[in-house]
Design a protein around this motif. Sequence first.
Motif, PDB file in Angstrom:
ATOM      1  N   VAL A   1       0.734  -1.095  -0.175  1.00 46.18           N
ATOM      2  CA  VAL A   1      -0.009   0.017  -0.197  1.00 46.18           C
ATOM      3  C   VAL A   1       0.994   1.264  -0.040  1.00 46.18           C
ATOM      4  CG1 VAL A   1      -1.695   1.323   1.413  1.00 46.18           C
ATOM      5  CG2 VAL A   1      -1.821  -1.245   1.205  1.00 46.18           C
ATOM      6  N   GLN A   2       1.977   1.229   0.608  1.00 51.54           N
ATOM      7  CA  GLN A   2       2.936   2.387   0.848  1.00 51.54           C
ATOM      8  C   GLN A   2       4.367   1.608   0.907  1.00 51.54           C
ATOM      9  OE1 GLN A   2       2.416   5.049   3.967  1.00 51.54           O
ATOM     10  NE2 GLN A   2       4.293   6.131   4.080  1.00 51.54           N
ATOM     11  N   ALA A   3       5.152   2.077  -0.069  1.00 45.52           N
ATOM     12  CA  ALA A   3       6.536   1.442  -0.546  1.00 45.52           C
ATOM     13  C   ALA A   3       7.287   2.099   0.666  1.00 45.52           C
ATOM     14  CB  ALA A   3       6.951   1.960  -1.615  1.00 45.52           C
ATOM     15  N   PRO A   4       8.493   1.248   1.133  1.00 41.91           N
ATOM     16  CA  PRO A   4       9.566   2.060   2.013  1.00 41.91           C
ATOM     17  C   PRO A   4      10.076   3.094   1.214  1.00 41.91           C
ATOM     18  CG  PRO A   4      10.036  -0.110   1.153  1.00 41.91           C
ATOM     19  CD  PRO A   4       8.954   0.019   0.855  1.00 41.91           C
ATOM     20  N   ALA A   5      10.736   4.306   2.298  1.00 42.72           N
ATOM     21  CA  ALA A   5      11.327   5.275   1.392  1.00 42.72           C
ATOM     22  C   ALA A   5      12.770   4.935   1.310  1.00 42.72           C
ATOM     23  CB  ALA A   5      11.280   6.671   2.477  1.00 42.72           C
ATOM     24  N   HIS A   6      13.402   3.964   1.791  1.00 42.55           N
ATOM     25  CA  HIS A   6      14.793   3.660   1.878  1.00 42.55           C
ATOM     26  C   HIS A   6      14.830   2.178   1.703  1.00 42.55           C
ATOM     27  CE1 HIS A   6      15.271   7.512   3.552  1.00 42.55           C
ATOM     28  NE2 HIS A   6      14.434   7.111   4.490  1.00 42.55           N
ATOM     29  N   GLY A   7      14.082   1.569   1.004  1.00 39.68           N
ATOM     30  CA  GLY A   7      14.367   0.252   0.184  1.00 39.68           C
ATOM     31  C   GLY A   7      13.244  -0.520  -0.208  1.00 39.68           C
TER      32      GLY A   7
END
Length: 145
Positions: free
Chosen positions: A71-77
């Motif tokens: 639903v929401q991707a990680p910002a750093h991976g």
Amino acid sequence: MLRLRFLKENHISISLISVILGLSGCVTSTDGIQKSQDQSRALSGERTKMGQSYNLNADCTAATIPKVRLVQAPAHGSVNFVSEGVYSNYKESQRVKCNSRKSPGVSEYYSSQTGYFGKDMYKVRVSYGEGTVKDVTVNINVIKN
């Protein structure tokens, strides 16, 4: 109820918290979707199992194969979902016998960007195909490798 597991990877204990179908501890919103938050750790740049989803019948066969989407991707991976055999962790007496063998499920793997350390987060929605839907926010402490 949340389940806490410890895995040994590269000589560091990594705690994994994952939500299990049928156990309390999730908050159900007005739209009927169960919501929970998990806390976990990962080594920078290394693929780490964050959780798994499964839904078994009392005879340990798969009731459904959960569908998991980001639903929401990680910002750093990045996060990958893998259909594979998983060990369940049922607490109730009817399915406890299923815990000793692999059953069909979906595992969630997180990898941070190489060299990144600090906080990261992503959100998934798990649909079990029989009416249960869960939104899980996974908060990750990425540790220097």
